[in-house]
Motif scaffolding. Structure first.
Motif, PDB file in Angstrom:
ATOM      1  N   UNK A 167       0.740  -1.192   0.105  1.00  0.00           N
ATOM      2  CA  UNK A 167       0.115  -0.110  -0.115  1.00  0.00           C
ATOM      3  C   UNK A 167       0.872   1.234   0.130  1.00  0.00           C
ATOM      4  N   UNK A 168       1.996   1.149   0.773  1.00  0.00           N
ATOM      5  CA  UNK A 168       2.880   2.471   0.696  1.00  0.00           C
ATOM      6  C   UNK A 168       3.455   2.798  -0.718  1.00  0.00           C
ATOM      7  N   UNK A 169       3.976   1.720  -1.505  1.00  0.00           N
ATOM      8  CA  UNK A 169       4.379   1.981  -2.677  1.00  0.00           C
ATOM      9  C   UNK A 169       3.378   2.291  -3.814  1.00  0.00           C
ATOM     10  N   UNK A 170       2.082   2.070  -3.480  1.00  0.00           N
ATOM     11  CA  UNK A 170       0.954   2.225  -4.241  1.00  0.00           C
ATOM     12  C   UNK A 170       0.456   3.691  -4.020  1.00  0.00           C
ATOM     13  N   UNK A 171       0.776   4.068  -2.834  1.00  0.00           N
ATOM     14  CA  UNK A 171       0.648   5.666  -2.830  1.00  0.00           C
ATOM     15  C   UNK A 171       1.737   6.336  -3.296  1.00  0.00           C
ATOM     16  N   UNK A 172       3.020   5.795  -3.173  1.00  0.00           N
ATOM     17  CA  UNK A 172       4.121   6.636  -3.698  1.00  0.00           C
ATOM     18  C   UNK A 172       4.058   6.715  -5.357  1.00  0.00           C
ATOM     19  N   UNK A 173       3.609   5.648  -5.926  1.00  0.00           N
ATOM     20  CA  UNK A 173       3.223   5.598  -7.294  1.00  0.00           C
ATOM     21  C   UNK A 173       2.031   6.676  -7.759  1.00  0.00           C
ATOM     22  N   UNK A 174       1.190   6.643  -6.816  1.00  0.00           N
ATOM     23  CA  UNK A 174      -0.137   7.435  -7.098  1.00  0.00           C
ATOM     24  C   UNK A 174       0.473   8.961  -7.162  1.00  0.00           C
ATOM     25  N   UNK A 175       1.345   9.309  -6.578  1.00  0.00           N
ATOM     26  CA  UNK A 175       1.839  10.766  -6.816  1.00  0.00           C
ATOM     27  C   UNK A 175       2.292  11.246  -8.141  1.00  0.00           C
TER      28      UNK A 175
END
Length: 380
Positions: A52-60
């Motif tokens: 989820x953390x990397x999902x949020x990073x990619x979303x940026x």
């Protein structure tokens, strides 16, 4: 038994469409049977939180392709190094569906990767059965299976799909454009440029197409500078090649080097030997140097296996060199011997488990062991 196997292989190769369909299916399904693709093990709650953390990073980056990671993360971090890896985020942003489109892009490019494995190998040697063996040899490595373990937005399969696209056409513009797309997916793609140039040289591409992969390097640098000036994006290269990192990777260098090609080493070494015996030591030296370069470069980063996997065009360059040495069926470059070596390379890549080296070395077990292990771990 052998007669039936030969007849079955001849039936597969009888028509190009049948060969492509069956080849793609085999390249997709066989590798996970022998090496189940998964990230290094960690507790499930931690795995879910990390994903989820990397999902949020990619979303940026998907929401705003001009987002500058270096303003919020230190320059040695993986987040900061994603600043110019914009191909997939830009495609996802352009669709209008944002993060929802990312899996479709990732698996769509995996289909391109599998198809181009076969097309590049066919172009290299002109024989469908030898090409199928070479394609399976590459598919049996991290290259063919990374899409299934990419929960953190690495997109190696996407970058490698673009690199494979660069091997298929004979015109310089699509070749250079594909290399540029690969570089803006992951800059590690540029360490494969010498191999792409050799591939086009040994497959008889035009002079412009032979140099098109190399032309993509200054074009990439210029575009990166322009983007930096226009969007305020900053470069981040800290933390690469530190003494501690190099020492750690040198300890596992033989395993890391093996993971780059696995069975494909048979074709690379075989092509070098065949070329030397045919009075072309320069070609053998060029292939050896270009194939080893990405492996040596991987020593400078934590994720050894990921970086070394960008050497995979060496298999196709080797196949092209070997096939160019003699007429079909004659001598060390003949079709019969190419088929045997390609089959051996495929068998070795598939049967031997994949290694994933990222600080530690993880062995990816076959599907049966994976599921049995999961069943026992889940049993009360």
């Amino acid at each position: 038994m052998m007669t039936r196997l030969a007849a079955g292989l001849d039936w597969i190769a009888a028509t190009r469409s049948r060969w492509l369909v069956i080849g793609v299916v085999l390249c997709a399904l066989l590798p996970p049977i022998f090496s189940w693709p998964e990230l290094p093990p960690m507790p499930r709650p931690a795995q879910a939180a990390w994903t989820q953390y990397w999902h949020d990073i990619l979303r940026l980056k998907v929401d705003d392709p001009a987002f500058d990671y270096t303003r919020y993360f230190p320059p040695e971090s993986n987040q900061a190094k994603r600043n110019f890896r914009i191909t997939v985020p830009l495609l996802a942003h352009a669709t209008g569906f944002g993060m929802a489109s990312v899996p479709f892009i990732r698996f769509g490019l995996q289909g391109v990767l599998l198809l181009c494995l076969l097309l590049a190998a066919e172009r290299a040697c002109g024989d469908r059965l030898a090409a199928l063996g070479a394609a399976l040899a590459v598919a049996g490595t991290y290259v063919g299976s990374s899409v299934w373990m990419d929960e953190w937005g690495w997109f190696d399969n996407c970058a490698q799909a673009f690199l494979l696209v660069a091997l298929v056409p004979r015109r310089p513009v699509p070749v250079a454009a594909a290399v540029l797309a690969a570089a803006f997916t992951d800059e590690r793609s540029l360490i494969a440029v010498p191999l792409a140039c050799l591939f086009h040289w040994w497959t008889g591409s035009s002079r412009d197409a032979r140099w098109a992969p190399a032309v993509a390097i200054p074009a990439y640098i210029a575009a990166r500078i322009a983007l930096g000036l226009a969007l305020g994006l900053h470069n981040a290269s800290a933390g690469i090649g530190t003494a501690d990192m190099v020492r750690l990777n040198l300890r596992v260098f033989p395993l890391g080097a093996w993971s780059a090609f696995e069975g494909g080493w048979l074709l690379v070494v075989g092509a070098c030997v065949a070329s030397s015996r045919r009075g072309k030591p320069r070609e053998a030296l060029l292939l050896a140097m270009a194939a080893v370069f990405p492996v040596l470069a991987a020593v400078a980063v934590t994720d050894f296996s990921r970086s070394a996997s960008y050497a995979f065009p060496g298999v196709f360059a080797a196949l092209a060199l070997w096939a160019s040495l003699a007429h079909p069926g004659v001598g060390p470059g003949g079709t019969v011997q190419l088929r045997r070596w390609a089959a051996a390379a495929a068998a070795l890549s598939l049967i031997m488990p994949n290694l994933f080296i990222m600080g530690q070395t993880f062995v990816q077990s076959n599907a049966l062991v994976h599921f049995l292990s999961g069943a026992f771990q889940g049993h009360p």
